[in-house]
Design an enzyme around this catalytic site. Structure first.
Site, PDB file in Angstrom:
ATOM      1  N   GLU A 180     -21.141 -17.459   4.547  1.00  0.00           N
ATOM      2  CA  GLU A 180     -21.604 -17.147   3.304  1.00  0.00           C
ATOM      3  C   GLU A 180     -21.196 -15.698   3.078  1.00  0.00           C
ATOM      4  OE1 GLU A 180     -25.827 -17.592   2.587  1.00  0.00           O
ATOM      5  OE2 GLU A 180     -25.847 -15.844   1.528  1.00  0.00           O
ATOM      6  N   GLU A 185     -26.268  -8.301  -3.760  1.00  0.00           N
ATOM      7  CA  GLU A 185     -27.617  -8.810  -3.945  1.00  0.00           C
ATOM      8  C   GLU A 185     -28.383  -7.629  -4.252  1.00  0.00           C
ATOM      9  OE1 GLU A 185     -29.219 -12.433  -1.214  1.00  0.00           O
ATOM     10  OE2 GLU A 185     -27.926 -11.003   0.068  1.00  0.00           O
TER      11      GLU A 185
END
Length: 292
Positions: A180, A185
């Site tokens: 990932e 974020e």
């Protein structure tokens, strides 16, 4: 294109970026793939039987980026169905999130040249919030290159927007074995702190490899969140300023195709406590560009 020579040499061995090239003529070519201007050290040894001589030279190479895929979000309405699909449901796939992801225009729409993913406080299918999660799964994947995403982030405690990528082999190599790459974020409870993270076996969840950078006005102005990805290095940037670098290798799952996921979660393991006065907030994406 290279030409190396030494008196009485019968063969040559060249080392570039960890790759060994053997030549009897000293004439060969090599393709550099890391975009931008970068220095490289070329190591050369010339041989005649058991005798040899070695030297090295530093060269600077500029690799021009070529736009390979993009979405400018210039067509109003639903996101381009040839590029994006939806993931529908609640719970956040194990992250204990509070939203229900929908494909409704209330939660995801393109308006005024911008993709808008809107988290809303409302009762819906047993959840207290709604939002959207769109993906290029089965529509577009990439392996290596540069990604630029220009975005403005939602405000409000409990918001958790993410612009990220998942290994396309996730169905046969369950996470985190598929890998990932979290390009960006942000959590509303830590305003203006941008996270860039890699998840892989032994380094998943809270133990991911990554770093953070604090910027100004993440929720009121657009910024460009970028990734440079090659077989040897993965770099994270905000507004073209690097803040984390990872040495890629064959021992980690970052050498196969990945697809994009854009979403805005509410609460959960990372998003944290949601402001009880929260009503709605929007993740806005102006464009995504992929260069090879």
């Amino acid at each position: 294109n290279f030409s190396v020579s030494a008196d009485n040499a019968t063969s040559y061995k060249i080392l570039i970026e960890g790759n060994t090239i053997n030549s009897t003529t000293g004439i060969f070519s090599y393709t550099f793939t890391q975009m931008g201007t970068n220095p490289y050290t070329i190591y050369v040894s010339a041989y005649n039987g058991s005798k040899f001589i070695s030297t090295s030279k530093v060269i600077t190479v500029y690799v021009t980026p070529t736009l390979a895929w993009a979405d400018e979000f210039n067509v109003a309405g639903a996101p381009d169905s040839s590029k994006w699909g939806y993931e529908i449901g609640a719970g956040g796939w194990g992250n204990n999130e509070q939203q229900y992801y929908t494909s409704r225009p209330e939660n995801v729409i393109v308006e005024n040249g911008v993709l808008k993913i809107k988290a809303i406080k409302e009762l819906y299918n047993g959840s207290n919030y709604t939002s959207a999660r769109i993906t290029t799964k089965s529509k577009f994947t990439l392996q290596y290159g540069r990604v630029d995403i220009r975005a403005k982030l939602p405000a409000g405690a409990g918001t958790w927007p993410a612009l990220w990528m998942l290994g396309a082999n996730y169905e046969t190599s369950a996470w985190p074995a598929c890998g990932e790459i979290d390009i960006m974020e942000h959590v509303g409870n830590n305003l203006n702190k941008i996270y860039g993270t890699l998840h892989h076996p032994g380094h998943s969840g809270a133990n991911g490899d990554g770093s953070t950078v604090t910027i100004a006005n993440a929720t009121t102005e657009f910024h460009v969140y970028s990734l440079e990805w090659s077989s040897t290095i993965i770099k994270f940037y905000v507004d073209n300023v690097p803040f984390y670098s990872f040495n890629n290798s064959s021992g980690v799952p970052f050498n196969h195709p990945f697809f994009f996921i854009f979403n805005c979660a509410m609460g959960g393991n990372f998003g944290g406590t949601i402001d009880p006065n929260f009503t709605s907030a929007t993740l806005e994406v102006d464009y995504v560009h992929v260069y090879h």
